[in-house]
Scaffold this active site. Structure first.
Site, PDB file in Angstrom:
ATOM      1  N   ARG A  22      22.827   4.329  18.068  1.00 32.72           N
ATOM      2  CA  ARG A  22      22.969   3.463  19.231  1.00 32.72           C
ATOM      3  C   ARG A  22      24.146   2.521  19.034  1.00 32.72           C
ATOM      4  O   ARG A  22      24.242   1.841  18.016  1.00 32.72           O
ATOM      5  CB  ARG A  22      21.689   2.650  19.477  1.00 32.72           C
ATOM      6  N   SER A 113      17.028   3.742  24.871  1.00 28.46           N
ATOM      7  CA  SER A 113      15.659   3.281  25.088  1.00 28.46           C
ATOM      8  C   SER A 113      15.600   2.030  25.956  1.00 28.46           C
ATOM      9  O   SER A 113      15.987   2.046  27.111  1.00 28.46           O
ATOM     10  CB  SER A 113      14.964   3.065  23.740  1.00 28.46           C
ATOM     11  N   HIS A 114      15.138   0.930  25.389  1.00 31.67           N
ATOM     12  CA  HIS A 114      14.895  -0.307  26.127  1.00 31.67           C
ATOM     13  C   HIS A 114      16.123  -1.211  26.155  1.00 31.67           C
ATOM     14  O   HIS A 114      16.072  -2.302  26.716  1.00 31.67           O
ATOM     15  CB  HIS A 114      13.735  -1.063  25.480  1.00 31.67           C
ATOM     16  N   ASP A 277       9.916   1.797  30.034  1.00 25.12           N
ATOM     17  CA  ASP A 277      11.253   1.359  29.649  1.00 25.12           C
ATOM     18  C   ASP A 277      12.324   2.355  30.072  1.00 25.12           C
ATOM     19  O   ASP A 277      12.071   3.273  30.856  1.00 25.12           O
ATOM     20  CB  ASP A 277      11.307   1.106  28.147  1.00 25.12           C
ATOM     21  N   ASP A 279      13.889   4.948  28.735  1.00 28.46           N
ATOM     22  CA  ASP A 279      13.728   6.395  28.567  1.00 28.46           C
ATOM     23  C   ASP A 279      12.287   6.865  28.699  1.00 28.46           C
ATOM     24  O   ASP A 279      11.988   8.027  28.448  1.00 28.46           O
ATOM     25  CB  ASP A 279      14.307   6.853  27.230  1.00 28.46           C
ATOM     26  N   ASP A 281       9.406   5.984  27.081  1.00 27.25           N
ATOM     27  CA  ASP A 281       8.481   6.161  25.962  1.00 27.25           C
ATOM     28  C   ASP A 281       7.659   4.916  25.635  1.00 27.25           C
ATOM     29  O   ASP A 281       6.776   4.973  24.780  1.00 27.25           O
ATOM     30  CB  ASP A 281       9.212   6.673  24.715  1.00 27.25           C
ATOM     31  N   ARG A 282       7.920   3.807  26.297  1.00 19.37           N
ATOM     32  CA  ARG A 282       7.155   2.588  26.040  1.00 19.37           C
ATOM     33  C   ARG A 282       6.323   2.219  27.260  1.00 19.37           C
ATOM     34  O   ARG A 282       6.545   2.719  28.358  1.00 19.37           O
ATOM     35  CB  ARG A 282       8.081   1.427  25.676  1.00 19.37           C
ATOM     36  N   LYS A 376       6.428   8.838  21.484  1.00 21.10           N
ATOM     37  CA  LYS A 376       5.573   7.929  22.235  1.00 21.10           C
ATOM     38  C   LYS A 376       5.781   8.194  23.718  1.00 21.10           C
ATOM     39  O   LYS A 376       6.806   8.740  24.114  1.00 21.10           O
ATOM     40  CB  LYS A 376       5.846   6.477  21.877  1.00 21.10           C
TER      41      LYS A 376
END
Length: 543
Positions: A22, A113-114, A277, A279, A281-282, A376
């Site tokens: 990232r 992600s987030h 989030d 992508d 997964d959260r 997740k």
């Protein structure tokens, strides 16, 4: 279409973290930066000639540009087929499902992600292996080593593909199938959960709001919640993916979802609120009048999973990341099932899931999932909660308070100090490590230390080890302080402080969390001096 070999030079900063590589978008936009990293991944893999590769991302800025590059590099390196989500979209759990369902060799998940998106935001690339989970450290370490010496990459010189058109195209000798990003995932959710019971719940007048945060789960939530389960139109808000996430921050916590939280705390608010989030997964779970911490959510989902068809025969075990509260441990102990404590990072759950040792996993950073994929899964958690509410016919608040009455409550919070200068953060961690041996038996702010260590993990399946995974200080009363550096940021370092204490079933369960943990908060600062050494007066984020 011509296969070309392009000369290149290494970049020194391509070491993947907890969830891939990232960096700021501008870093990825450097000449050959994407090409170097993807070629290095392929150079570290064997046996993929003619096999299928899955590619997709969360729709953030630079997603389609990077995907076009990845497809052409995959074709030049000998993959036989690429499955790519329409418009380049695939949630991370959906990508894991597609890898598994179609027996792909692996996949590239393009997401940070987030983290924020847009031209000034973040971007990321992660490689997932054939079980659908993130590549283990033996692969990511090899990839980093390869990035340091790479001299050339292979690519097909060809026009960009139309990623908006579902169907098959070709690049060189490789076929590229653009697929519906939602269909396979929605079918999997219908196999796992009692959709009829959830439909009945919505038809009874149950109200819900789901905030997709202008991220990838919007299309998934519209299809599943509104189209298949009958939630009223408008239940899903911010449901159209945006390259900059609506100029927002796609992190489902109480800072970035404050409006939803405030609405759920009103007597006439919705019955249920959730968010996911960047992508997908959260997850964030809030009932009317009750925020459910991610650690508690893991424990509650594990305790009630048998109410959903896929888990009706019970679960084999639970795994949690080390910083996650011990609430799930109490469920495992009472149920007589396996309990595993791993380092942070979903890749550490993969072997346990593959071996059938555990069924449900979770991390305090709003990630929960099960053996249905190897990532997740935010919407999975939301749907399991809805299934539980539908069967138990109770509110979220009633379910949570009954759980605490049976198992006790683990008061728990996380304090994040973001974008700390890396040298300062490393010095803080090194100084803490130097104190560990002398802490047991001492008193800190009136609490006696029973143990102190830098968490190490040995995988019970393959024997692999991971060291320096976070500093743990455990006290005689069972409370603890955990301090670690996060591997998901892109600027400086993020120091995370986790604070926990247990209140037994007959204890006091209605204290405000920060008040309940006041002693642990002071102990953490006394030990680390984070505020004093960083000049911060308070954490960047409290969850």
């Amino acid at each position: 279409m011509t296969k070309k070999t392009i000369e290149t030079k290494p970049y020194p900063d391509q070491k993947p973290g907890t969830s891939g590589l990232r960096k700021r978008v501008k870093v990825y936009q450097q000449p050959n930066y994407v090409e170097n990293y993807i070629q290095s991944i392929f150079d570290c893999l064997e046996g993929f000639e003619g096999k299928t590769l899955v590619i997709g991302g969360d729709g953030r800025f630079y997603n389609e540009t990077a995907i076009q590059k990845a497809i052409k590099i995959a074709a030049a390196n000998g993959f036989g087929k690429v499955l790519v989500g329409q418009n380049g979209l695939l949630s991370t759990p959906a990508a894991s499902n597609i890898i598994r369902r179609y027996e792909a060799f692996g996949g590239l998940v393009l997401s940070a992600s987030h983290n924020p998106g847009g031209p000034e935001g973040d971007f990321g690339i992660k490689y997932n292996v054939a079980n659908g989970g993130p590549a283990p450290e033996r692969i990511t370490d090899a990839v980093f080593q390869r990035t340091q010496v790479i001299e050339q990459y292979q690519i097909i010189e060809a026009p960009d593909l139309d990623l908006g058109a579902i169907g098959t195209q070709t690049v060189g000798e490789m076929s590229v199938e653009v697929i519906d990003p939602v269909a396979d995932y929605a079918e999997l959710m219908a196999e796992l959960f009692d959709f009829d019971a959830i439909c009945d719940l919505f038809s009874s007048g149950f109200t819900m709001t789901f905030d997709a945060l202008h991220a990838v789960t919007g299309p998934y939530a519209h299809e599943i919640l509104e189209n298949r389960l009958g939630a009223p139109a408008g239940t899903v808000v911010n449901g159209t993916p945006s390259p900059d996430f609506g100029n927002g921050h796609p992190d489902p916590n109480l800072v970035y979802c404050k409006d939803m939280y405030d609405a759920l705390m009103q007597p006439d608010g919705p019955d249920f609120g959730a968010a996911s989030d960047g992508d997908g997964d959260r997850n964030l779970i809030i009932g009317r009048g009750r925020f459910v911490t991610p650690s508690d959510s893991l424990a509650l989902l594990a305790a009630n999973a048998h109410l959903a068809p896929a888990y009706s025969k019970g679960i084999a075990g639970i795994a949690r990341s080390m910083p996650t509260s011990a609430a799930a441990d109490r469920v495992a102990e009472k149920r007589g099932i396996e309990m595993h404590e791993t380092p942070t990072g979903w890749k550490f759950f993969g072997n346990l899931l593959d071996a059938g040792r555990v069924t449900i996993c979770g991390e305090e950073s709003a990630g929960t999932g099960s053996d249905h994929v190897r990532e997740k899964d935010g919407l999975w958690a939301v749907l399991l909660w809805l299934n539980i509410v539908a069967v138990r016919k109770q509110s979220v608040d009633e379910i949570v308070t009954e759980h605490w009455a049976a198992y006790g409550r683990n008061y728990y919070t996380r304090h994040d100090y973001e974008e700390v200068e890396s040298d300062v953060a490393n010095a803080i961690m090194d100084d803490l490590r130097g104190k560990l041996d002398g802490l047991p038996g001492t008193q800190i702010n009136g609490a006696e230390v029973s143990s102190a260590d830098d968490f190490s993990y040995t995988d019970p399946v393959d024997g692999s080890t991971a060291h320096k995974q976070g500093i743990r200080i455990v006290f005689k009363d069972g409370s603890r302080v955990v301090i670690r550096m996060s591997g998901t940021g892109t600027v400086g370092a993020t120091l995370r402080v986790y604070l926990e204490r247990y209140e037994p079933p007959a204890g006091q369960h209605d204290l405000e969390t920060q008040t309940a943990l006041a002693q642990q908060i002071e102990i953490a600062e006394s030990l680390s001096q984070i505020r004093a050494r960083t000049g911060r007066t308070s954490p960047s984020v409290i969850t």
